[in-house]
Design a protein around this motif. Structure first.
Motif, short mmCIF file in Angstrom:
data_model
loop_
_atom_site.label_atom_id
_atom_site.label_comp_id
_atom_site.label_asym_id
_atom_site.label_seq_id
_atom_site.Cartn_x
_atom_site.Cartn_y
_atom_site.Cartn_z
N SER A 110 0.83 -1.21 0.00
CA SER A 110 0.00 0.00 0.00
C SER A 110 0.86 1.26 0.00
O SER A 110 2.03 1.23 0.40
CB SER A 110 -0.91 0.01 1.23
OG SER A 110 -0.17 0.32 2.38
N LEU A 112 0.56 3.74 1.94
CA LEU A 112 0.93 4.04 3.33
C LEU A 112 2.15 3.22 3.76
O LEU A 112 3.10 3.75 4.35
CB LEU A 112 -0.26 3.78 4.26
CG LEU A 112 -0.04 4.09 5.75
CD1 LEU A 112 0.29 5.54 5.97
CD2 LEU A 112 -1.25 3.69 6.58
N ASP A 113 2.13 1.92 3.46
CA ASP A 113 3.27 1.07 3.84
C ASP A 113 4.55 1.47 3.12
O ASP A 113 5.64 1.39 3.67
CB ASP A 113 2.96 -0.41 3.59
CG ASP A 113 2.03 -0.98 4.65
OD1 ASP A 113 1.94 -0.38 5.74
OD2 ASP A 113 1.40 -2.02 4.40
N LYS A 130 2.59 4.69 11.43
CA LYS A 130 1.38 4.89 10.63
C LYS A 130 0.82 6.28 10.84
O LYS A 130 0.36 6.94 9.89
CB LYS A 130 0.32 3.84 10.97
CG LYS A 130 0.67 2.51 10.32
CD LYS A 130 -0.51 1.58 10.27
CE LYS A 130 -0.12 0.35 9.46
NZ LYS A 130 -0.55 -0.91 10.02
N GLY A 133 2.88 8.54 8.91
CA GLY A 133 2.60 8.29 7.50
C GLY A 133 1.35 9.00 7.04
O GLY A 133 1.32 9.67 6.00
N ARG A 134 0.29 8.88 7.85
CA ARG A 134 -0.98 9.53 7.48
C ARG A 134 -0.81 11.04 7.43
O ARG A 134 -1.33 11.71 6.55
CB ARG A 134 -2.06 9.17 8.51
CG ARG A 134 -2.50 7.73 8.41
CD ARG A 134 -3.76 7.48 9.24
NE ARG A 134 -3.84 6.07 9.54
CZ ARG A 134 -3.50 5.51 10.70
NH1 ARG A 134 -3.09 6.28 11.71
NH2 ARG A 134 -3.57 4.22 10.88
N LEU A 137 1.07 12.03 4.29
CA LEU A 137 0.24 11.81 3.10
C LEU A 137 -0.83 12.90 3.00
O LEU A 137 -1.15 13.39 1.92
CB LEU A 137 -0.42 10.43 3.14
CG LEU A 137 0.49 9.25 2.77
CD1 LEU A 137 -0.17 7.92 3.11
CD2 LEU A 137 0.86 9.30 1.29
N GLU A 144 -7.39 10.21 0.97
CA GLU A 144 -7.34 9.11 1.93
C GLU A 144 -7.76 7.77 1.34
O GLU A 144 -7.27 6.72 1.75
CB GLU A 144 -8.23 9.47 3.14
CG GLU A 144 -7.94 8.58 4.32
CD GLU A 144 -8.67 9.02 5.59
OE1 GLU A 144 -9.05 10.21 5.67
OE2 GLU A 144 -8.84 8.18 6.47
N TRP A 147 -4.77 5.63 0.19
CA TRP A 147 -3.69 5.24 1.10
C TRP A 147 -3.48 3.74 1.17
O TRP A 147 -2.37 3.27 1.39
CB TRP A 147 -3.93 5.77 2.52
CG TRP A 147 -3.93 7.27 2.61
CD1 TRP A 147 -3.67 8.14 1.60
CD2 TRP A 147 -4.19 8.05 3.77
NE1 TRP A 147 -3.76 9.43 2.06
CE2 TRP A 147 -4.09 9.40 3.39
CE3 TRP A 147 -4.51 7.74 5.09
CZ2 TRP A 147 -4.29 10.45 4.29
CZ3 TRP A 147 -4.71 8.77 5.99
CH2 TRP A 147 -4.60 10.12 5.58
N HIS A 148 -4.57 2.99 1.02
CA HIS A 148 -4.44 1.54 1.20
C HIS A 148 -4.31 0.79 -0.12
O HIS A 148 -4.32 -0.43 -0.15
CB HIS A 148 -5.58 1.01 2.06
CG HIS A 148 -5.48 1.58 3.44
ND1 HIS A 148 -4.55 1.12 4.34
CD2 HIS A 148 -6.11 2.61 4.03
CE1 HIS A 148 -4.63 1.84 5.44
NE2 HIS A 148 -5.56 2.76 5.29
#
Ligand SMILES: Nc1ncnc2c1ncn2[C@@H]1O[C@H](COP(=O)(O)OP(=O)(O)O)[C@@H](O)[C@H]1O
Ligand SMILES: Nc1ncnc2c1ncn2[C@@H]1O[C@H](COP(=O)(O)OP(=O)(O)O)[C@@H](O)[C@H]1O
Ligand SMILES: [Mg+2]
Ligand SMILES: [Mg+2]
Lengths: 236, 263
Positions: A110, A112-113, A130, A133-134, A137, A144, A147-148
């Protein structure tokens, strides 16, 4: 003045193409330069003048066949040309950040990862990583709902911002940026400029490739025209 | 055989002047390298270059013609080429793992998935059935296999699942090093991606020390810190993965890198 955080001493670089009649391209010849904390250096010059090569050599992603690249790493001075691999991994984790021109996208990983990978590598607690990260981003205005997802299907500008989010997720004493604003719209460009300014304020040494005159003016660092300094000849 | 105290300054593995000949045919020759703890190295090169031979010699699955493979085991820094059979078996059972391309070789197709994972535990003396099952379940989850499949035969699994099961069956004893021979070849691209993803997570979360043999440079880049390039049984170039793939120096490596699209 402080000691340099990065001291390039007499490096040279050429490429030999064994399968193209042994053509040799000389990109850098006896190049030296010092870099200091909180200083920005802007690399310019036409395509092929060796800007990316210089960044990659500092990161030891390209070999350093001649000369020294001394990096201040946690109170020790390390020569990237001769450092053992384990030390280079450590320097890349903590001291030198590098944002390549294009994101290397991975299926199934992802956005995010991808962004928090350097934080996890530093053994930051996943929950905290995380959260950071959020935050980054969001700052770079990645919606949003993306993100995944894996960045494989993202647009060029989105991928570049994921790449930048990754580079700015953790602070680095030295940060190398290969055309960070090339595919960004004005609003995102402004955000990235702010991230760069903040990093400089915090004491990072920034070395970046910027073509845009207004970017150069805004960053207010020294400008190095690679085509002026560096010898570049092709011979067979 | 020398038995020394475990020494943290020693590498995990030190291969010295290793050669293997099959009669007159050279398998690999004059191989030297070291592997540190938590490091992943990739061995790349085209088919027939000696990658599997080298890996099998390191794994103690093939007798070497010459040279040494020093391994930092719980029994000391010992040369696996000069270790008696009993101790070698012990080490292979618990401290090294070996994943092959062909899961038929690496798994027992006539016993259940759980049984395949439990086998190494039992070989190391664990007897408690409930405990073994619990651990097996944990490892199935880790490699993203539905734990409901614990009693199914591996022959009912897809190729990608079989490879993940093989990895679980090897990791269950917490080996110091894991050796993989072309673990992703022969799998569909999407299945490969999943396997690589699982491997990447394992490498990161367990700090695995690993030697990965592959002819797929993209896989090598994704998983390895350093690469060794083999040609005709010898190592022709080595370095950090990005140095080898982005700045190859040897003619052979340049050919290898340029003959694929984007490693
Ligand atoms: N990995 C490489 N192998 C061979 N030649 C390279 C490699 N990287 C760069 N070059 C060559 O070196 C010169 C400088 O390239 P580069 O540093 O990418 O320039 P810039 O970033 O200024 O456009 C170019 O002629 C390029 O073709
Ligand atoms: N069991 C064997 N008997 C005889 N020759 C072998 C045997 N295994 C491998 N070889 C030879 O050794 C060389 C290296 O093979 P191998 O290690 O399998 O290469 P790779 O794994 O890189 O494809 C090849 O020339 C191969 O034919
Ligand atoms: Mg460039
Ligand atoms: Mg093979």
């Amino acid at each position: 003045m402080d000691d340099p955080i990065l001291n390039i001493i007499s490096i040279s670089k050429d490429f030999v193409f064994h399968h193209q009649e042994g053509t040799r391209i000389e990109v850098l010849d006896d190049f030296s330069m010092k870099f200091f904390p909180g200083q920005a250096t802007i690399l310019t010059g036409p395509s092929g003048s060796g800007k990316s090569t210089l960044l990659r050599m500092i990161y030891a992603g390209y070999r350093i066949p001649k000369g020294k690249i001394l990096v201040r790493h946690q109170k020790t001075l390390v020569d990237m040309a001769t450092a053992l691999p384990s030390l280079i991994y450590d320097i890349r984790q903590h001291t030198i950040g590098y944002v390549s021109q294009f994101l290397r996208v991975l299926p199934r990983v992802s956005a995010l990862d991808t962004v928090i990978e350097p934080l996890i590598a530093r053994r930051m607690e996943p929950r905290k990583a995380k959260q950071r990260g959020r935050q980054i981003l969001e700052c770079l205005r990645i919606p949003e709902n993306l993100w995944h997802l894996s960045a494989t299907t993202f647009s060029g500008g989105e991928q570049q911002r994921i790449n930048l989010a990754r580079g700015f997720a953790a602070p680095y004493p030295i940060l190398l940026l290969d055309e960070p604003t090339a595919s960004l719209d004005p609003e995102n460009r402004r955000i990235v400029m702010q991230l760069i300014q903040d990093a400089i304020q915090a004491g990072s040494c920034i070395i970046g490739i910027f073509h845009n005159k207004s970017d150069q003016k805004e960053i207010a660092g020294r400008v190095i025209d690679m085509s002026q300094i560096l010898c570049r000849t092709a011979e067979v | 055989m020398t038995l020394l105290q475990e020494d943290k300054t020693l590498p995990l593995l030190r291969v010295m002047n290793l050669s293997k000949f099959y009669g007159k045919t050279m398998g690999c020759h004059g191989i030297n390298f070291e592997l540190g703890k938590g490091e992943v190295i990739g061995i790349v090169g085209e088919s027939g270059s000696g990658k599997s031979t080298l890996l099998k010699c390191i794994a103690g699955r093939l007798s070497t013609t010459n040279g040494s493979v020093f391994f930092n085991s719980s029994y000391g820094f010992i040369d696996l080429c000069r270790t008696d059979e009993v101790l070698l078996r012990k080490i292979i059972r618990s401290e090294t793992g070996f994943v092959t391309q062909n899961s038929v070789e690496g798994l027992r197709m006539t016993i259940s998935a759980g049984g395949n994972i439990g086998e190494r535990l039992m070989a190391n003396g664990m007897r408690h059935y409930g405990q073994i099952r619990k651990i097996a379940r944990h490892w199935l989850e880790t490699v993203e296999i539905d734990t409901k499949r614990i009693d199914d035969l591996p022959s009912t699994f897809s190729g990608g699942m079989q490879q993940r099961l093989q990895i679980a069956a090897n990791l269950v004893t917490d080996p110091r090093i894991i050796l993989m021979d072309e673990p992703t070849s022969g799998l569909d691209v999407s299945v490969q991606a999943r396997l690589i993803d699982v491997l990447r997570k394992l490498v990161a979360s367990l700090s695995l020390s690993m030697i990965l043999v592959t002819h797929d440079l993209a896989v090598a880049r994704l998983l390895s810190h350093r690469l060794y390039v083999m040609k005709d049984g010898r190592i022709v170039e080595s370095g950090l993965s990005d140095q080898i793939l982005d700045d190859p120096r040897e003619p052979y490596t340049q050919l290898l890198v340029s003959s694929i699209l984007k490693p």
